[in-house]
Scaffold this motif. Structure first.
Motif, PDB file in Angstrom:
ATOM      1  N   HIS A 169       0.836  -1.200   0.000  1.00  0.00           N
ATOM      2  CA  HIS A 169       0.000   0.000   0.000  1.00  0.00           C
ATOM      3  C   HIS A 169       0.871   1.251   0.000  1.00  0.00           C
ATOM      4  O   HIS A 169       0.591   2.217  -0.729  1.00  0.00           O
ATOM      5  CB  HIS A 169      -0.905  -0.014   1.232  1.00  0.00           C
ATOM      6  CG  HIS A 169      -1.723   1.239   1.381  1.00  0.00           C
ATOM      7  ND1 HIS A 169      -2.967   1.395   0.820  1.00  0.00           N
ATOM      8  CD2 HIS A 169      -1.456   2.410   2.036  1.00  0.00           C
ATOM      9  CE1 HIS A 169      -3.439   2.588   1.111  1.00  0.00           C
ATOM     10  NE2 HIS A 169      -2.544   3.229   1.855  1.00  0.00           N
ATOM     11  N   LEU A 170       1.921   1.248   0.828  1.00  0.00           N
ATOM     12  CA  LEU A 170       2.800   2.410   0.911  1.00  0.00           C
ATOM     13  C   LEU A 170       3.516   2.644  -0.416  1.00  0.00           C
ATOM     14  O   LEU A 170       3.557   3.776  -0.915  1.00  0.00           O
ATOM     15  CB  LEU A 170       3.824   2.212   2.033  1.00  0.00           C
ATOM     16  CG  LEU A 170       4.899   3.290   2.189  1.00  0.00           C
ATOM     17  CD1 LEU A 170       4.260   4.626   2.540  1.00  0.00           C
ATOM     18  CD2 LEU A 170       5.904   2.885   3.246  1.00  0.00           C
ATOM     19  N   GLU A 171       4.068   1.596  -0.991  1.00  0.00           N
ATOM     20  CA  GLU A 171       4.836   1.745  -2.223  1.00  0.00           C
ATOM     21  C   GLU A 171       3.943   2.083  -3.417  1.00  0.00           C
ATOM     22  O   GLU A 171       4.375   2.778  -4.332  1.00  0.00           O
ATOM     23  CB  GLU A 171       5.609   0.455  -2.497  1.00  0.00           C
ATOM     24  CG  GLU A 171       6.678   0.152  -1.441  1.00  0.00           C
ATOM     25  CD  GLU A 171       7.330  -1.192  -1.661  1.00  0.00           C
ATOM     26  OE1 GLU A 171       6.818  -1.963  -2.508  1.00  0.00           O
ATOM     27  OE2 GLU A 171       8.341  -1.472  -0.992  1.00  0.00           O
ATOM     28  N   THR A 172       2.698   1.608  -3.406  1.00  0.00           N
ATOM     29  CA  THR A 172       1.793   1.846  -4.530  1.00  0.00           C
ATOM     30  C   THR A 172       1.115   3.204  -4.449  1.00  0.00           C
ATOM     31  O   THR A 172       1.032   3.934  -5.441  1.00  0.00           O
ATOM     32  CB  THR A 172       0.731   0.739  -4.593  1.00  0.00           C
ATOM     33  OG1 THR A 172       1.379  -0.539  -4.672  1.00  0.00           O
ATOM     34  CG2 THR A 172      -0.171   0.923  -5.799  1.00  0.00           C
ATOM     35  N   ASN A 173       0.609   3.553  -3.276  1.00  0.00           N
ATOM     36  CA  ASN A 173      -0.188   4.765  -3.123  1.00  0.00           C
ATOM     37  C   ASN A 173       0.602   5.978  -2.658  1.00  0.00           C
ATOM     38  O   ASN A 173       0.171   7.121  -2.876  1.00  0.00           O
ATOM     39  CB  ASN A 173      -1.336   4.508  -2.137  1.00  0.00           C
ATOM     40  CG  ASN A 173      -2.280   3.428  -2.622  1.00  0.00           C
ATOM     41  OD1 ASN A 173      -3.165   3.663  -3.417  1.00  0.00           O
ATOM     42  ND2 ASN A 173      -2.078   2.213  -2.127  1.00  0.00           N
ATOM     43  N   HIS A 174       1.726   5.749  -2.002  1.00  0.00           N
ATOM     44  CA  HIS A 174       2.520   6.874  -1.481  1.00  0.00           C
ATOM     45  C   HIS A 174       3.990   6.626  -1.791  1.00  0.00           C
ATOM     46  O   HIS A 174       4.834   6.567  -0.876  1.00  0.00           O
ATOM     47  CB  HIS A 174       2.298   7.030   0.027  1.00  0.00           C
ATOM     48  CG  HIS A 174       0.865   7.002   0.428  1.00  0.00           C
ATOM     49  ND1 HIS A 174      -0.029   7.994   0.091  1.00  0.00           N
ATOM     50  CD2 HIS A 174       0.156   6.069   1.120  1.00  0.00           C
ATOM     51  CE1 HIS A 174      -1.225   7.692   0.571  1.00  0.00           C
ATOM     52  NE2 HIS A 174      -1.146   6.527   1.189  1.00  0.00           N
ATOM     53  N   ALA A 175       4.291   6.455  -3.048  1.00  0.00           N
ATOM     54  CA  ALA A 175       5.657   6.124  -3.458  1.00  0.00           C
ATOM     55  C   ALA A 175       6.657   7.204  -3.056  1.00  0.00           C
ATOM     56  O   ALA A 175       7.830   6.906  -2.791  1.00  0.00           O
ATOM     57  CB  ALA A 175       5.698   5.912  -4.970  1.00  0.00           C
ATOM     58  N   ASP A 176       6.221   8.459  -2.973  1.00  0.00           N
ATOM     59  CA  ASP A 176       7.127   9.548  -2.614  1.00  0.00           C
ATOM     60  C   ASP A 176       7.534   9.514  -1.152  1.00  0.00           C
ATOM     61  O   ASP A 176       8.460  10.224  -0.744  1.00  0.00           O
ATOM     62  CB  ASP A 176       6.480  10.895  -2.939  1.00  0.00           C
ATOM     63  CG  ASP A 176       5.163  11.092  -2.204  1.00  0.00           C
ATOM     64  OD1 ASP A 176       4.412  10.106  -2.076  1.00  0.00           O
ATOM     65  OD2 ASP A 176       4.887  12.222  -1.769  1.00  0.00           O
ATOM     66  N   LYS A 177       6.861   8.682  -0.360  1.00  0.00           N
ATOM     67  CA  LYS A 177       7.164   8.617   1.075  1.00  0.00           C
ATOM     68  C   LYS A 177       7.693   7.251   1.501  1.00  0.00           C
ATOM     69  O   LYS A 177       7.864   7.006   2.693  1.00  0.00           O
ATOM     70  CB  LYS A 177       5.911   8.956   1.890  1.00  0.00           C
ATOM     71  CG  LYS A 177       5.435  10.395   1.687  1.00  0.00           C
ATOM     72  CD  LYS A 177       4.173  10.675   2.475  1.00  0.00           C
ATOM     73  CE  LYS A 177       3.801  12.150   2.403  1.00  0.00           C
ATOM     74  NZ  LYS A 177       3.588  12.621   1.032  1.00  0.00           N
ATOM     75  N   LYS A 178       7.953   6.377   0.557  1.00  0.00           N
ATOM     76  CA  LYS A 178       8.379   5.021   0.923  1.00  0.00           C
ATOM     77  C   LYS A 178       9.765   4.980   1.552  1.00  0.00           C
ATOM     78  O   LYS A 178      10.101   4.034   2.263  1.00  0.00           O
ATOM     79  CB  LYS A 178       8.342   4.112  -0.304  1.00  0.00           C
ATOM     80  CG  LYS A 178       9.335   4.495  -1.393  1.00  0.00           C
ATOM     81  CD  LYS A 178       9.252   3.526  -2.561  1.00  0.00           C
ATOM     82  CE  LYS A 178      10.281   3.882  -3.638  1.00  0.00           C
ATOM     83  NZ  LYS A 178      10.225   2.940  -4.771  1.00  0.00           N
ATOM     84  N   ASP A 179      10.589   6.005   1.296  1.00  0.00           N
ATOM     85  CA  ASP A 179      11.939   6.043   1.858  1.00  0.00           C
ATOM     86  C   ASP A 179      12.014   6.854   3.148  1.00  0.00           C
ATOM     87  O   ASP A 179      13.104   7.055   3.688  1.00  0.00           O
ATOM     88  CB  ASP A 179      12.915   6.628   0.826  1.00  0.00           C
ATOM     89  CG  ASP A 179      13.046   5.742  -0.408  1.00  0.00           C
ATOM     90  OD1 ASP A 179      12.958   4.513  -0.247  1.00  0.00           O
ATOM     91  OD2 ASP A 179      13.215   6.285  -1.515  1.00  0.00           O
TER      92      ASP A 179
END
Length: 424
Positions: A118-128
């Motif tokens: 969910h994080l990588e798909t919907n909020h890719a800019d915050k995955k790191d």
């Protein structure tokens, strides 16, 4: 039971008739009829019992299925916060809620792989982003919750927080730990009873203020502030000294121009001071400035310590990583909110994992004590705490640190940790 009685009566009568007439031909059809009746009765009984057993079996199966289903309900793991998820309670089950989009997923989604997706798909800019970033977002989300669960959380957090704050008050006033329960609680109940009402008194029973609890709270708060300096940091002190030096320069110029309005006593004189007197004032102010500059020779510090969001990154050294991190932190909305809520020391400590270069320069400078007058205050406080009446106090250092420190302990963080535990 009725069939057995009828059979017994029938056999007795017919056996008597058999003895009298010895007529088997008439007895046999009757026996066959009775046997048929018994067979039908037994068959009906078996069918009835089979149906009851079947219903019971279905009920037991359904009950077992429900129980098994409850066993399969997934539970929230605190490590899920690194994927940007906190837990909320709805309908008796724990559900993951995204702290970025506020979207609530199903209980079946309470898995690391699904939450990460969910994080990588919907909020890719915050995955790191690191974990502390999502923790700050999670705190904001919890404040916004208005459902029953959130109210329960806030109520429990309020009870624990009250316990910490009363314990801190006891330490600040250098009193015995038992005073919290023997005097503070008793006085609070009296006030609440007569001002609010009898029903509100019962709520105070939930606040634990026993001797052991107060001592434990003080030890926890002491450990939290042990590595911090006072709220008036060396950065603040440098700014204040610099401001005072600028005032001295201004006063010197005013006196040279025969302006004495900044000195109230001189402005009340009927006659204006002569030139010699003005020169003495200028000489005195100049000496004061020289002494200040002698004792505080190095008047420089990190420009972003106090106001990181108003400093131009171009003014920082090149190649150290400070410029890049300053740009990142100035674009971080959660960091801006955190900066408004706490002191510079608490702010940079909380930013240490997200912006290590900036915090690595800011925290050491904030830890420097700007003067030594606290030593005298410390000796006086220790004499009060370690008195004859409290000579059995095991660890007076915790009470001492809470009493003399100007830094407020991170009570909210301690309360949040307590809320995650089954008891406190």
């Amino acid at each position: 039971m009725k069939v057995a009685v009828l059979l017994q009566c029938f056999l007795l009568n017919d056996l008597k008739e058999l003895e009298d007439k010895a007529n088997w031909d008439t007895l046999w059809p009757r026996l066959a009829a009775v046997a048929a009746m018994m067979y039908n009765a037994l068959l009906s009984l078996v069918l009835v019992r089979s149906r009851v057993a079947a219903r019971s079996g279905v009920t037991m199966f359904l009950s077992a299925s429900v129980g098994f289903g409850n066993m399969l309900k997934r539970k929230y793991d605190p490590t899920y916060i690194k994927y940007g998820f906190i837990a909320i309670e709805r309908g008796g089950e724990s559900l993951p809620q995204c702290v970025v989009s506020m979207k609530t997923l199903s209980n079946e989604s309470m898995k690391s792989s699904l939450l990460r997706r969910h994080l990588e798909t919907n909020h890719a800019d915050k995955k790191d982003r690191d974990q502390t970033y999502f923790q700050r977002l999670g705190e904001n989300v919890k404040r916004q919750h208005l459902d029953k669960t959130s109210q329960t959380y806030q109520k429990g957090a309020g009870i624990v927080k009250a316990s910490y704050e009363v314990a801190l008050l006891v330490a600040k006033n250098m009193k015995a730990h038992t005073i919290a329960e023997s005097l503070v609680t008793t006085a609070a109940k009296i006030l609440v009873k007569h001002v609010i009402g009898e029903e509100a008194v019962a709520k105070l029973e939930s606040v634990s203020l026993s001797n052991n609890t107060v001592q434990r709270r003080i030890e926890e708060m002491s450990s939290g502030i042990a590595d911090q300096g006072p709220n008036c940091s060396v950065s603040d002190f440098i700014l204040k000294v610099g401001a005072f030096v600028r005032k001295l320069d201004l006063w010197i110029k005013n006196v040279e121009r025969k302006r004495y309005g900044m000195f109230e006593l001189l402005s009340t004189l009927e006659s204006e001071p002569n030139d010699q007197f003005s020169q003495e004032i200028v000489h005195h102010l100049s000496l004061l400035k020289t002494e200040l500059m002698y004792y505080f020779l190095d008047m420089t510090c990190c420009a972003y310590i106090a106001h990181p969001f108003s400093v131009d990154p171009a003014d920082l050294p090149v190649g150290t990583g400070e410029q890049e991190e300053l740009i990142d932190i100035q674009a971080d909305e959660t960091a801006k909110m955190k900066h408004k809520e706490c002191s510079p020391m608490n702010f940079w400590v909380s930013m240490a994992s997200s912006y290590p270069t900036l915090a690595g320069h800011a925290v050491p400078q904030l830890l420097i004590f700007h003067s030594t007058w606290e030593c005298e205050q410390g000796f006086s406080a220790m004499m009060t705490i370690k008195s004859k009446s409290r000579n059995h106090l095991a660890a007076p250092g915790h009470d001492f640190l809470c009493a003399v420190s100007k830094v407020m302990p991170r009570i909210d963080q301690m309360v949040e940790k307590k809320q995650m535990q089954p008891s406190h």
